[in-house]
Scaffold this motif. Structure first.
Motif, PDB file in Angstrom:
ATOM      1  N   LEU A  41       1.034  -1.244  -0.075  1.00 10.90           N
ATOM      2  CA  LEU A  41       0.086   0.087   0.167  1.00 10.90           C
ATOM      3  C   LEU A  41       0.987   1.080  -0.097  1.00 10.90           C
ATOM      4  O   LEU A  41       1.898   1.432   0.575  1.00 10.90           O
ATOM      5  N   LEU A  42       0.511   2.125  -0.606  1.00  7.30           N
ATOM      6  CA  LEU A  42       1.110   3.519  -0.498  1.00  7.30           C
ATOM      7  C   LEU A  42       0.161   4.578   0.342  1.00  7.30           C
ATOM      8  O   LEU A  42      -0.864   4.738   0.210  1.00  7.30           O
ATOM      9  N   TYR A  43       0.840   5.092   1.459  1.00  5.71           N
ATOM     10  CA  TYR A  43       0.425   6.270   2.301  1.00  5.71           C
ATOM     11  C   TYR A  43       0.813   7.449   1.570  1.00  5.71           C
ATOM     12  O   TYR A  43       2.123   7.614   1.839  1.00  5.71           O
ATOM     13  N   GLY A  44      -0.042   8.149   0.824  1.00  7.76           N
ATOM     14  CA  GLY A  44       0.535   9.213   0.140  1.00  7.76           C
ATOM     15  C   GLY A  44       0.291  10.357   0.683  1.00  7.76           C
ATOM     16  O   GLY A  44      -0.632  10.785   1.462  1.00  7.76           O
ATOM     17  N   THR A  45       0.702  11.642   0.060  1.00  6.00           N
ATOM     18  CA  THR A  45       0.205  12.899   0.159  1.00  6.00           C
ATOM     19  C   THR A  45      -0.099  13.705  -1.337  1.00  6.00           C
ATOM     20  O   THR A  45       0.382  13.020  -2.016  1.00  6.00           O
ATOM     21  N   PRO A  46      -0.801  14.633  -1.215  1.00  8.34           N
ATOM     22  CA  PRO A  46      -1.044  15.217  -2.719  1.00  8.34           C
ATOM     23  C   PRO A  46       0.320  15.496  -3.544  1.00  8.34           C
ATOM     24  O   PRO A  46       0.037  15.174  -4.747  1.00  8.34           O
ATOM     25  N   GLY A  47       1.064  15.804  -2.929  1.00  2.87           N
ATOM     26  CA  GLY A  47       2.357  15.996  -3.952  1.00  2.87           C
ATOM     27  C   GLY A  47       2.628  14.766  -4.877  1.00  2.87           C
ATOM     28  O   GLY A  47       3.212  14.965  -5.879  1.00  2.87           O
ATOM     29  N   GLN A  48       2.744  13.562  -4.468  1.00  2.03           N
ATOM     30  CA  GLN A  48       3.113  12.291  -5.069  1.00  2.03           C
ATOM     31  C   GLN A  48       2.302  12.367  -6.381  1.00  2.03           C
ATOM     32  O   GLN A  48       2.979  11.759  -7.483  1.00  2.03           O
ATOM     33  N   LEU A  49       1.042  12.596  -6.256  1.00  2.00           N
ATOM     34  CA  LEU A  49       0.027  12.093  -7.373  1.00  2.00           C
ATOM     35  C   LEU A  49      -0.564  13.226  -8.021  1.00  2.00           C
ATOM     36  O   LEU A  49      -1.257  13.059  -9.180  1.00  2.00           O
ATOM     37  N   THR A  50      -0.491  14.583  -7.584  1.00  2.00           N
ATOM     38  CA  THR A  50      -1.231  15.746  -7.896  1.00  2.00           C
ATOM     39  C   THR A  50      -0.258  16.832  -8.325  1.00  2.00           C
ATOM     40  O   THR A  50      -0.764  17.449  -9.260  1.00  2.00           O
ATOM     41  N   ILE A  51       0.844  17.058  -7.753  1.00  2.00           N
ATOM     42  CA  ILE A  51       1.789  18.159  -7.688  1.00  2.00           C
ATOM     43  C   ILE A  51       3.011  17.807  -8.760  1.00  2.00           C
ATOM     44  O   ILE A  51       3.270  18.378  -9.839  1.00  2.00           O
ATOM     45  N   LEU A  52       3.852  16.779  -8.152  1.00  2.00           N
ATOM     46  CA  LEU A  52       4.812  16.646  -8.690  1.00  2.00           C
ATOM     47  C   LEU A  52       4.976  15.885 -10.219  1.00  2.00           C
ATOM     48  O   LEU A  52       5.522  16.264 -11.184  1.00  2.00           O
ATOM     49  N   PRO A  53       3.697  15.229 -10.628  1.00  2.00           N
ATOM     50  CA  PRO A  53       3.548  14.838 -11.870  1.00  2.00           C
ATOM     51  C   PRO A  53       3.410  16.267 -12.818  1.00  2.00           C
ATOM     52  O   PRO A  53       3.621  16.126 -14.120  1.00  2.00           O
ATOM     53  N   ILE A  54       3.007  17.187 -12.354  1.00  2.00           N
ATOM     54  CA  ILE A  54       2.965  18.554 -13.096  1.00  2.00           C
ATOM     55  C   ILE A  54       4.151  19.035 -13.140  1.00  2.00           C
ATOM     56  O   ILE A  54       4.398  19.687 -14.129  1.00  2.00           O
ATOM     57  N   ALA A 119       0.074  26.678  -1.690  1.00  2.00           N
ATOM     58  CA  ALA A 119      -0.727  27.368  -0.872  1.00  2.00           C
ATOM     59  C   ALA A 119      -0.509  28.884  -0.751  1.00  2.00           C
ATOM     60  O   ALA A 119      -1.394  29.445  -1.065  1.00  2.00           O
ATOM     61  N   ALA A 120       0.866  28.981  -0.500  1.00  2.96           N
ATOM     62  CA  ALA A 120       1.281  30.262  -0.618  1.00  2.96           C
ATOM     63  C   ALA A 120       1.199  31.202  -1.925  1.00  2.96           C
ATOM     64  O   ALA A 120       0.589  32.138  -1.842  1.00  2.96           O
ATOM     65  N   GLU A 121       1.407  30.322  -3.135  1.00  2.00           N
ATOM     66  CA  GLU A 121       1.369  31.032  -4.262  1.00  2.00           C
ATOM     67  C   GLU A 121      -0.222  31.299  -4.789  1.00  2.00           C
ATOM     68  O   GLU A 121      -0.694  32.455  -5.141  1.00  2.00           O
ATOM     69  N   LEU A 122      -1.057  30.193  -4.196  1.00  2.00           N
ATOM     70  CA  LEU A 122      -2.411  30.681  -4.416  1.00  2.00           C
ATOM     71  C   LEU A 122      -2.987  31.788  -3.652  1.00  2.00           C
ATOM     72  O   LEU A 122      -3.610  32.748  -3.979  1.00  2.00           O
ATOM     73  N   LEU A 123      -2.438  32.115  -2.234  1.00  2.00           N
ATOM     74  CA  LEU A 123      -2.676  33.290  -1.679  1.00  2.00           C
ATOM     75  C   LEU A 123      -2.171  34.392  -2.170  1.00  2.00           C
ATOM     76  O   LEU A 123      -3.088  35.565  -2.364  1.00  2.00           O
ATOM     77  N   THR A 124      -0.934  34.540  -2.704  1.00  2.00           N
ATOM     78  CA  THR A 124      -0.587  35.739  -3.447  1.00  2.00           C
ATOM     79  C   THR A 124      -1.375  36.112  -4.765  1.00  2.00           C
ATOM     80  O   THR A 124      -1.515  37.317  -5.115  1.00  2.00           O
ATOM     81  N   PHE A 125      -1.787  34.870  -5.563  1.00  2.00           N
ATOM     82  CA  PHE A 125      -2.308  35.439  -6.532  1.00  2.00           C
ATOM     83  C   PHE A 125      -3.798  35.908  -6.278  1.00  2.00           C
ATOM     84  O   PHE A 125      -4.285  36.817  -7.051  1.00  2.00           O
ATOM     85  N   MET A 126      -4.492  35.441  -5.428  1.00  2.00           N
ATOM     86  CA  MET A 126      -5.880  35.936  -5.166  1.00  2.00           C
ATOM     87  C   MET A 126      -5.721  37.299  -4.049  1.00  2.00           C
ATOM     88  O   MET A 126      -6.617  37.946  -4.380  1.00  2.00           O
ATOM     89  N   ALA A 127      -4.710  37.438  -3.662  1.00  2.00           N
ATOM     90  CA  ALA A 127      -4.566  38.817  -2.757  1.00  2.00           C
ATOM     91  C   ALA A 127      -3.877  39.679  -3.649  1.00  2.00           C
ATOM     92  O   ALA A 127      -3.730  41.211  -3.378  1.00  2.00           O
ATOM     93  N   TRP A 262      -4.155  22.461  -8.974  1.00  2.00           N
ATOM     94  CA  TRP A 262      -2.573  23.074  -8.851  1.00  2.00           C
ATOM     95  C   TRP A 262      -1.937  23.214 -10.220  1.00  2.00           C
ATOM     96  O   TRP A 262      -1.201  24.055 -10.261  1.00  2.00           O
ATOM     97  N   ARG A 263      -2.472  22.529 -11.256  1.00  2.00           N
ATOM     98  CA  ARG A 263      -1.936  23.005 -12.635  1.00  2.00           C
ATOM     99  C   ARG A 263      -2.124  24.195 -12.937  1.00  2.00           C
ATOM    100  O   ARG A 263      -1.392  25.083 -13.567  1.00  2.00           O
TER     101      ARG A 263
END
Length: 273
Positions: A41-54, A119-127, A262-263
């Motif tokens: 089994l993989l115990y994963g976090t978003p980076g492995q399957l949603t961020i790093l592939p981008i 998360a910080a980049e999303l903040l700077t974009f929205m603000a 995140w893309r």
């Protein structure tokens, strides 16, 4: 905690093997090349399957093709905090401070492409503000320099920052989830200032794609029971996490939604590894 209780449920040893390196991609690759029998089994976090592939074109696995999600297991928050010397006691004040810093207000994270970075980049974009990313090789190093005053702002897991906030070494300004945390009910959310902002730090369990559905379903059933155990909540709460089980279909939907989100952020911010 999950491994021990899951082992009791299925009557077999469940061994937790920490396989660090390359943002978790080494661990994911180990599962992607394991037999599709439900024993790895993989115990994963978003980076492995949603961020790093981008961000990476040479991953040793295909995030969409090589994994079948079993369930989400936890949700948590990132938080934005500052050194006590920073003249900002609220997020709106920090936004104004950033606007008054043409060179870009520095902030520290655990690394380029990490959840707190995005998360910080999303903040700077929205603000519509400018901040300068200072990446570190891990959370501990980043927090040490913010506590030491070398960098004024920290974006990190809420649970990691909480002891430092309680000790007066950091001042928390807001958390990234859409609801407040029971650990600090008075701490605002970023969405209180920027409506629509929401970022969760979550963990999930997945298996190699092609694992027979009855095995995935059995694992999901047992994981849901484990996550309802009071001992799991007692273990997770001090770390700022909430046990959060889902169906395998819901886990897949959430992971795909994170990829789309995140893309857009990565492309807008021009993030490169």
């Amino acid at each position: 905690m999950i491994a021990g209780l899951l082992g009791q449920r299925i009557g077999q040893s469940v061994v937790s093997e920490n396989r660090g390196g390359a943002g978790g991609t080494l661990a994911a690759a180990a599962v992607a090349t394991a037999p599709a029998d439900g024993y790895t089994l993989l115990y994963g976090t978003p980076g492995q399957l949603t961020i790093l592939p981008i961000l990476m074109s040479n991953l040793p696995y295909d995030a969409d093709r090589d994994f079948d999600p079993v369930s989400l297991v936890s949700r948590g928050a990132y938080a934005i905090a500052v050194h006590p010397s920073v003249q900002a006691h609220t997020l709106p004040e920090l936004i104004e401070l950033a606007r008054a810093t043409p060179s870009g207000l520095p902030y520290a994270t655990a690394g380029i492409g990490s959840g707190p970075h995005l998360a910080a980049e999303l903040l700077t974009f929205m603000a519509q503000i400018r901040m300068t990313h200072v990446p570190y090789r891990g959370s501990a190093l980043a927090l040490n320099d913010v506590v030491g005053g070398q960098v004024p702002v920290s974006f990190d897991n809420f649970g990691s920052q909480l002891p430092l906030v309680r000790a007066g070494q950091l001042r928390a300004l807001a958390i990234t989830t859409s609801t407040r945390s029971g650990l600090m009910p008075d701490l605002p959310t970023i969405s209180d200032t920027l409506p629509g902002y929401e970022v969760s730090a979550f963990g999930f369990i997945a298996v190699r794609s092609g694992t027979p559905k009855p095995i995935v379903d059995r694992l999901n059933d047992e994981i849901q029971i484990v996550l309802r155990d009071p001992a799991v909540e007692a273990h997770a709460t001090p770390m700022g996490a909430v046990p959060s089980g889902t169906s395998s279909e819901e886990a897949r939907r959430i992971l795909r939604g994170e990829s789309v989100k995140w893309r857009q952020v990565i492309q807008h911010a021009g993030i490169r590894l």
